[in-house]
Design an enzyme around this catalytic site. Structure first.
Site, mmCIF file in Angstrom:
data_model
loop_
_atom_site.group_PDB
_atom_site.id
_atom_site.type_symbol
_atom_site.label_atom_id
_atom_site.label_comp_id
_atom_site.label_asym_id
_atom_site.label_seq_id
_atom_site.Cartn_x
_atom_site.Cartn_y
_atom_site.Cartn_z
ATOM 1 N N ASN A 11 -36.859 56.890 40.580
ATOM 2 C CA ASN A 11 -37.892 56.965 41.622
ATOM 3 C C ASN A 11 -39.139 57.502 40.931
ATOM 4 O O ASN A 11 -39.240 58.698 40.686
ATOM 5 C CB ASN A 11 -37.409 57.904 42.740
ATOM 6 C CG ASN A 11 -38.511 58.216 43.746
ATOM 7 O OD1 ASN A 11 -39.548 57.545 43.776
ATOM 8 N ND2 ASN A 11 -38.286 59.227 44.574
ATOM 9 N N LYS A 13 -42.003 57.818 42.009
ATOM 10 C CA LYS A 13 -42.961 58.487 42.912
ATOM 11 C C LYS A 13 -44.379 57.965 42.619
ATOM 12 O O LYS A 13 -44.527 56.831 42.178
ATOM 13 C CB LYS A 13 -42.857 60.006 42.794
ATOM 14 C CG LYS A 13 -41.406 60.477 42.964
ATOM 15 C CD LYS A 13 -41.246 61.951 43.186
ATOM 16 C CE LYS A 13 -39.753 62.257 43.303
ATOM 17 N NZ LYS A 13 -39.469 63.642 43.660
ATOM 18 N N HIS A 97 -36.854 59.204 52.071
ATOM 19 C CA HIS A 97 -36.986 60.233 51.035
ATOM 20 C C HIS A 97 -37.560 61.504 51.662
ATOM 21 O O HIS A 97 -38.416 61.439 52.548
ATOM 22 C CB HIS A 97 -37.889 59.748 49.903
ATOM 23 C CG HIS A 97 -37.864 60.679 48.728
ATOM 24 N ND1 HIS A 97 -38.627 61.829 48.688
ATOM 25 C CD2 HIS A 97 -37.134 60.668 47.582
ATOM 26 C CE1 HIS A 97 -38.360 62.466 47.552
ATOM 27 N NE2 HIS A 97 -37.463 61.781 46.869
ATOM 28 N N GLU A 99 -39.704 63.576 50.759
ATOM 29 C CA GLU A 99 -41.172 63.728 50.716
ATOM 30 C C GLU A 99 -41.822 62.943 51.854
ATOM 31 O O GLU A 99 -42.812 63.380 52.435
ATOM 32 C CB GLU A 99 -41.690 63.292 49.335
ATOM 33 C CG GLU A 99 -41.353 64.339 48.275
ATOM 34 C CD GLU A 99 -41.164 63.795 46.870
ATOM 35 O OE1 GLU A 99 -41.593 62.674 46.578
ATOM 36 O OE2 GLU A 99 -40.556 64.537 46.052
ATOM 37 N N GLU A 169 -29.783 64.155 48.527
ATOM 38 C CA GLU A 169 -30.815 64.849 47.760
ATOM 39 C C GLU A 169 -31.172 66.168 48.437
ATOM 40 O O GLU A 169 -31.996 66.197 49.353
ATOM 41 C CB GLU A 169 -32.081 63.983 47.677
ATOM 42 C CG GLU A 169 -31.887 62.670 46.962
ATOM 43 C CD GLU A 169 -33.189 62.179 46.339
ATOM 44 O OE1 GLU A 169 -33.186 61.917 45.132
ATOM 45 O OE2 GLU A 169 -34.208 62.094 47.047
ATOM 46 N N GLY A 175 -37.359 68.130 42.077
ATOM 47 C CA GLY A 175 -38.539 68.488 41.299
ATOM 48 C C GLY A 175 -38.630 69.967 40.969
ATOM 49 O O GLY A 175 -39.671 70.452 40.527
ATOM 50 N N SER A 214 -33.296 66.900 40.375
ATOM 51 C CA SER A 214 -33.305 67.456 39.017
ATOM 52 C C SER A 214 -32.154 66.965 38.135
ATOM 53 O O SER A 214 -31.611 67.709 37.326
ATOM 54 C CB SER A 214 -33.344 68.988 39.066
ATOM 55 O OG SER A 214 -34.539 69.425 39.723
HETATM 56 P P1 PGA Z 1 -36.295 64.833 40.729
HETATM 57 O O1 PGA Z 1 -36.556 63.920 42.036
HETATM 58 O O2 PGA Z 1 -35.289 64.103 39.894
HETATM 59 O O3 PGA Z 1 -37.638 64.935 40.067
HETATM 60 O O4 PGA Z 1 -35.784 66.145 41.213
HETATM 61 C C1 PGA Z 1 -35.517 63.245 42.673
HETATM 62 C C2 PGA Z 1 -36.047 62.497 43.862
HETATM 63 O O5 PGA Z 1 -36.959 63.002 44.548
HETATM 64 O O6 PGA Z 1 -35.583 61.369 44.169
#
Ligand code: PGA
Length: 254
Positions: A11, A13, A97, A99, A169, A175, A214
């Site tokens: 992803n 982003k 997601h 976010e 998640e 992140g 992460s």
């Molecule tokens: P990350 O993000 O691996 O940077 O923690 C995962 C995600 O948001 O899908």
């Protein structure tokens, strides 16, 4: 198990540009040409779908979007439909997601509508669920994940999960560098699969449930060795060819 394979999806982003994407895509194409017995994909910003399609067409890496509109077409300024994603060869679309849930108003009903729109067009939705730190500390992780899952299951039915992927998640792990431990993640994955199994054991057994939050080359193999963790949804580490290739190869071995 043997009924379901592993899937690692990147992803990106809101990252990338034409020059950096080219370098990353060329490296992934070359180094993942050896991938066997596992699947991988990249979910990229809309404007780069044409670039990604051109670079990955005919290879082993699939691609998709990070969102889509719940509407088929019409006066929806700034939105992108499922059929537009299909035009650019997308296989996947991420829906729900955290976010988008937190920052762009994607509530459970909207997420369910996007899931339906994706499937109706022939895309495979990757449905994200997960609790915040506050919810985990309040011991309502299962309640939250169940609510998010049921919001979709109640609309599409358990059979509607057949052509989909789930991604657990935990928001506190995204992140932040704080990965859920393999045992913590496994517990929630098992909970999700059991909840689906109440409606259909077959669908539950075949359901790919990714872990996201992460994931890195250094922790992927352990996470993927857990019985109910079927790969990962990878944010930050998907922007590095070395990291992403290593994670994809770890899924193949697990
Ligand atoms: P990350 O993000 O691996 O940077 O923690 C995962 C995600 O948001 O899908």
């Amino acid at each position: 198990m043997g009924m379901r394979g592993k899937l690692v999806a990147g992803n990106w982003k809101m990252h990338g540009n034409l020059v950096e994407n080219k370098a990353l895509l060329d490296a992934l194409s070359a180094r993942l040409s050896v991938l066997e017995g596992a699947s991988c994909a990249v979910c990229v910003p809309y404007p780069y779908l044409f670039q990604v399609q051109s670079a990955l067409q005919g290879g082993k890496i699939a691609w998709g979007a990070q969102n889509l509109s719940q509407h088929e077409k019409g006066a929806f300024t700034g939105e992108v439909s499922a059929s537009m994603l299909l035009d650019f060869g997308c296989k996947y679309a991420i829906v729900g997601h955290s976010e988008r849930r937190a920052l762009f108003g994607d509530d459970d009903a909207t997420v369910a509508a996007k899931f339906v729109a994706a499937q109706k067009a022939g895309l495979t939705p990757i449905l994200c669920v997960g609790e915040t730190l506050e919810e985990r500390e309040g011991n309502i992780t299962e309640q939250v994940v169940a609510r998010q899952l049921d919001a979709v299951m109640s609309v599409v039915g358990v059979d509607g999960l057949k052509n989909s992927v789930l991604a657990y998640e935990p928001v506190w792990a995204i992140g932040t560098g704080k990965t859920a431990s393999p045992e913590q993640a496994q517990a929630v994955h098992a909970f999700i699969r059991a909840r689906v199994a109440v409606a259909s054991a077959d669908v539950a057994n075949g359901l790919v449930i990714q872990y996201g939050g992460s994931v890195k080359a250094s922790n992927a193999a352990h996470l993927f060795s857990m019985p109910d963790i079927d790969g990962g949804l990878i944010g930050g580490a998907a922007l590095s060819a070395d990291e992403f290739v290593a994670i994809c190869l770890a899924s193949q071995a697990a």
